[in-house]
Design an enzyme around this catalytic site. Structure first.
Site, mmCIF file in Angstrom:
data_model
loop_
_atom_site.group_PDB
_atom_site.id
_atom_site.type_symbol
_atom_site.label_atom_id
_atom_site.label_comp_id
_atom_site.label_asym_id
_atom_site.label_seq_id
_atom_site.Cartn_x
_atom_site.Cartn_y
_atom_site.Cartn_z
ATOM 1 N N HIS A 17 0.816 -1.220 0.000
ATOM 2 C CA HIS A 17 0.000 0.000 0.000
ATOM 3 C C HIS A 17 0.848 1.267 0.000
ATOM 4 C CE1 HIS A 17 -4.024 -1.796 0.500
ATOM 5 N NE2 HIS A 17 -3.344 -2.785 1.063
ATOM 6 N N HIS A 104 0.487 -15.552 8.637
ATOM 7 C CA HIS A 104 0.983 -14.458 7.805
ATOM 8 C C HIS A 104 2.344 -14.017 8.342
ATOM 9 C CE1 HIS A 104 0.398 -11.537 4.660
ATOM 10 N NE2 HIS A 104 -0.864 -11.874 4.504
ATOM 11 N N ASP A 344 -7.456 -12.853 -2.328
ATOM 12 C CA ASP A 344 -7.763 -13.947 -3.249
ATOM 13 C C ASP A 344 -8.197 -15.178 -2.460
ATOM 14 O OD1 ASP A 344 -6.786 -13.203 -6.145
ATOM 15 O OD2 ASP A 344 -5.260 -12.420 -4.794
#
Length: 412
Positions: A17, A104, A344
Site C-alpha cells: 500500500h 501471515h 484472493d
C-alpha cells in the site's frame, strides 16, 4: 535481500500500500527493442480484479519504463520500471495493530525488523511480485529472440481436484508430455478464470474456489511449468545447479510450500531400471542425443540436457481470510481476529505469470553465464591455433641464438 540473479540481476522494491512498486534490472543486453508493450501483457495476466474468483482490488498495473532504453532500444544500462498503486485502502488493516494474522508474516517481520508495515502485508504481500513479472518479461523476450525458448505455466490442481490422476505417475503418461510439448499461453488463458487447460477439471476447480470464497475461506493448489527449447549445457555445478536455482526462485514466491522437478516425489517409487532416462539418437539434430522418457525433467547433474524442463510448485491456501479466528494479540492476550480487506480465495490462477517470470530469470542468468564461458573458451581456442607458429618461431630464434653463442666462444 531484495536482489536475485548473478549476471542478470533484479532488485524489486515497494510494499502493498505504498505509492508504487517496481524493480531495477541490471545486465540486460544492449540493442534489443523493448517498450512497455513487451511487458504489459504479463502484468495484465498477474493483476488483481481479473474475475470474481480473485481479489476485487482494482489495479490496472500499468508499467512505466523509467530508464535503460532510448527510442525503444535497450542501452545495456540498468532498466528501471514502475507501477503505481492506485486502489490503496490502508484503513482496512487497522486490526493488524492489535493482532498478527495467523500464518501471515506480521509477527515474523516484527521480530526481524522491530517494525512492520501497518497496512497489508508490506513486502510479504504478493504485490511485491509485480517487479519480478516486469523483469521476467524482459528476460523472456531475449530468450525467445536468441534461443526460441518458450515458458508456459498452468494450474494443475486446486484443493483435491487434479488435472492428472494424483495417484498415478503423470510423467509416464504420454498425454502429459504431449501437453507439455504443445501447451501455449493462449490455450491456458482460454480456460479463465482458473487457467487449467481442461474444460471439466477447470469447471470443477472454479466451483471449488467459489465455494471457499463464499464461505470467506481459501484453498491452495499447484502450478506446473514447462520450459521448451532450452539448450543443453546450462547450469553451474555444484551449488548452482539449475534445478537448485529454479527451486530457490519458485520458493521465493509468496505462499509457496513445495517444489518438485521431473518425476519429483513420485520418482522415488520407481526403480532405477525404469526411472533412468535412456539415451537415443536425437530425431531432428544430427550427432546429438535425446532421452526416451525425460523422467529427469530436462536436467541431469544439475545441467540441462536439451529436453523440456518441467516442474511443479505448491501454493498454500491464502493465509488472510475473513472467517473469525481465535488468536492472540501482540501482547499475548487471547482474542478474535476477523480480517478485513480484499484477498484472493486462491492464488494459483494469478500465480501463473509469476512462476513464468521467475523461470525466465533463472534461465536468462544461466544463458548469460554459459555464453560468457563459451566466449572465453573460444578465445582460448583462437590462441591455441597460434601456438604452433609461435613455437616454431621461438625455436628458430633459440637455435640461431645458440649458434651465435658457440661462434663467439670458438673465436675467443
Amino acid at each position: 535481500m531484495s536482489t536475485f540473479g548473478t549476471l542478470f540481476r533484479v532488485t524489486t522494491y515497494g510494499e502493498s500500500h505504498c505509492k508504487s512498486v517496481g524493480c531495477i534490472v541490471d545486465g540486460v543486453p544492449p540493442g534489443m527493442e523493448l517498450t512497455e508493450a513487451d511487458i504489459q501483457p504479463q502484468m495484465t495476466r498477474r493483476r488483481p480484479g481479473q474475475s470474481a474468483l480473485s481479489t476485487p482490488r482494482d489495479e490496472k498495473d500499468l508499467v512505466q519504463i523509467q530508464s535503460g532504453t532510448e527510442y525503444g532500444v535497450t542501452l545495456g544500462t540498468p532498466i528501471g520500471m514502475l507501477v503505481r498503486n492506485e486502489d490503496q485502502r490502508p484503513k482496512d488493516y487497522s486490526e493488524m495493530d492489535i493482532y498478527p494474522r495467523p500464518s501471515h508474516a506480521d509477527w515474523t517481520y516484527l521480530q526481524k525488523y522491530g517494525v512492520k508495515a501497518r497496512s497489508g502485508g508490506g513486502r510479504s504481500s504478493a504485490r511485491e511480485t509485480i517487479g519480478r513479472v516486469a523483469a521476467g518479461a524482459i528476460a523472456e523476450k531475449y530468450l525467445r529472440l536468441s534461443h526460441n525458448i518458450e515458458i508456459v505455466a498452468f494450474v494443475s490442481s486446486v484443493g483435491p481436484i487434479h488435472l492428472f490422476d494424483p495417484e498415478a505417475d503423470p510423467t509416464s503418461d504420454p498425454a502429459f508430455h504431449s501437453l507439455l510439448s504443445t501447451i501455449t499461453r493462449e490455450k491456458v488463458d482460454s480456460f479463465l478464470p482458473v487457467r487449467c487447460p481442461d474444460a471439466v477439471a477447470s469447471a470443477k476447480m472454479a466451483d471449488l474456489i467459489a465455494e471457499y470464497r463464499d464461505k470467506k475461506d481459501s484453498i491452495g493448489g499447484t502450478v506446473t511449468c514447462v520450459i521448451r527449447n532450452v539448450p543443453a549445457g546450462l547450469g553451474e555445478p555444484c551449488f548452482d545447479k539449475i534445478e537448485a536455482k529454479l527451486a530457490h526462485a519458485m520458493l521465493s514466491i509468496p505462499a509457496t510450500k513445495g517444489f518438485e522437478v521431473g518425476s519429483g516425489f513420485k520418482g522415488t517409487e520407481i526403480p532405477g531400471s525404469k526411472h533412468n532416462d535412456m539415451f537415443i539418437p536425437h530425431p531432428t539434430k544430427p550427432l546429438s542425443l535425446a532421452t526416451a522418457t525425460n523422467y529427469s525433467g530436462g536436467i541431469q547433474g544439475g545441467i540441462t540436457n536439451g529436453e523440456n524442463i518441467y516442474f511443479k510448485v505448491a501454493f498454500k491456501s491464502p493465509a488472510t481470510i475473513s472467517i473469525a479466528q481465535q488468536t492472540a494479540s501482540y501482547t499475548g492476550e487471547p482474542g478474535t481476529l476477523e480480517a478485513k480487506g480484499r484477498h484472493d480465495p486462491s492464488v494459483v490462477p494469478r500465480a501463473i505469470p509469476i512462476v513464468e517470470a521467475m523461470a525466465a530469470l533463472v534461465v536468462m542468468d544461466m544463458v548469460l553465464q554459459q555464453q560468457s564461458r563459451e566466449a572465453t573458451r573460444e578465445m582460448l581456442g583462437r590462441a591455441a591455433r597460434l601456438v604452433p607458429e609461435l613455437s616454431r618461431a621461438e625455436e628458430k630464434a633459440a637455435v640461431e641464438g645458440a649458434e651465435k653463442i658457440l661462434e663467439a666462444v670458438e673465436k675467443a
